[in-house]
Enzyme design. Structure first.
Site, PDB file in Angstrom:
ATOM      1  N   ASP A  51      15.910  68.794  76.882  1.00 38.65           N
ATOM      2  CA  ASP A  51      16.971  67.734  76.851  1.00 38.65           C
ATOM      3  C   ASP A  51      18.229  68.402  76.125  1.00 38.65           C
ATOM      4  O   ASP A  51      18.176  68.933  74.973  1.00 38.65           O
ATOM      5  CB  ASP A  51      16.406  66.689  76.180  1.00 38.65           C
ATOM      6  N   SER A  74       8.999  63.273  70.945  1.00 41.96           N
ATOM      7  CA  SER A  74       8.514  62.177  70.103  1.00 41.96           C
ATOM      8  C   SER A  74       8.207  61.189  70.810  1.00 41.96           C
ATOM      9  O   SER A  74       7.655  60.033  70.337  1.00 41.96           O
ATOM     10  CB  SER A  74       9.413  62.034  68.991  1.00 41.96           C
ATOM     11  N   ASP A  90      15.468  75.191  74.591  1.00 41.24           N
ATOM     12  CA  ASP A  90      15.031  73.485  74.495  1.00 41.24           C
ATOM     13  C   ASP A  90      15.660  72.847  75.928  1.00 41.24           C
ATOM     14  O   ASP A  90      16.200  73.601  76.784  1.00 41.24           O
ATOM     15  CB  ASP A  90      16.256  73.150  73.373  1.00 41.24           C
TER      16      ASP A  90
END
Length: 178
Positions: free
Chosen positions: A9, A53, A7
């Site tokens: 962040d 997002s 991942d």
């Protein structure tokens, strides 16, 4: 082939509740770029899987995201490493897509791209959704205590077999020693 799914962040760079919207806001966590460089120099394929997002929310453009990733790649190259691929989910939480973590779609796309089983492929995240997506796809989930890691740990309910380390550097140390 040795493959690691990571991942972005909260694992590689500092996270923000206001989202990382520009290259200036993208700041690596101490030791993370060196850890990724050690991994890539050891022959691992390093793949990023990241929900983004902020694209769906209109907080930044795909051009801004590409500029952020160009900065990541440049700084990692300065440390002697490379990212093999970056997979993103550009959708919002209510879009019902299959690629947004905690769903495993992004991980399944990675498996198709590399034509491999994800069984026991390590995947690192700082949130429950990262770990859940990894576990559902057959990966071995690893939680780091950076980013949202402490909150994730405090909530409990981690997928079975989740490994926990302080940061990405300690995760990579474990992988390279194992």
């Amino acid at each position: 082939m040795k493959l690691a799914i990571i991942d972005r962040d909260g694992v590689i760079n500092h996270d923000s509740d206001a989202y990382i919207k520009s290259p200036d806001e993208w700041v690596p966590i101490e030791g993370s770029l060196d850890a990724l460089a050690r991994l890539s120099r050891a022959g691992w394929k390093v793949v990023i899987a990241s929900n983004q997002s902020g694209l769906a929310r209109g907080l930044f453009t795909i051009e801004s995201l590409n500029a952020i990733h160009a900065k990541l790649r440049h700084e990692l190259a300065q440390a002697g490493g490379t990212i093999d691929a970056i997979f993103i989910c550009p959708h919002g939480p209510d879009d019902g897509c299959e690629c947004r973590k905690p769903r495993p779609g992004m991980f399944l796309d990675i498996a198709r791209r590399y034509d491999i089983s994800l069984q026991d492929v390590p995947a690192v995240g700082d949130s429950w959704r990262d770990l859940q997506a990894a576990s559902t796809a057959g990966c071995t989930p690893w939680l780091v205590m950076t980013g949202n890691g402490q909150k994730t740990w405090d909530k409990g309910d981690l997928p079975s077999g989740t490994q926990v380390r302080a940061n990405l550097a300690e995760v990579v140390d474990a992988w390279l020693e194992g």
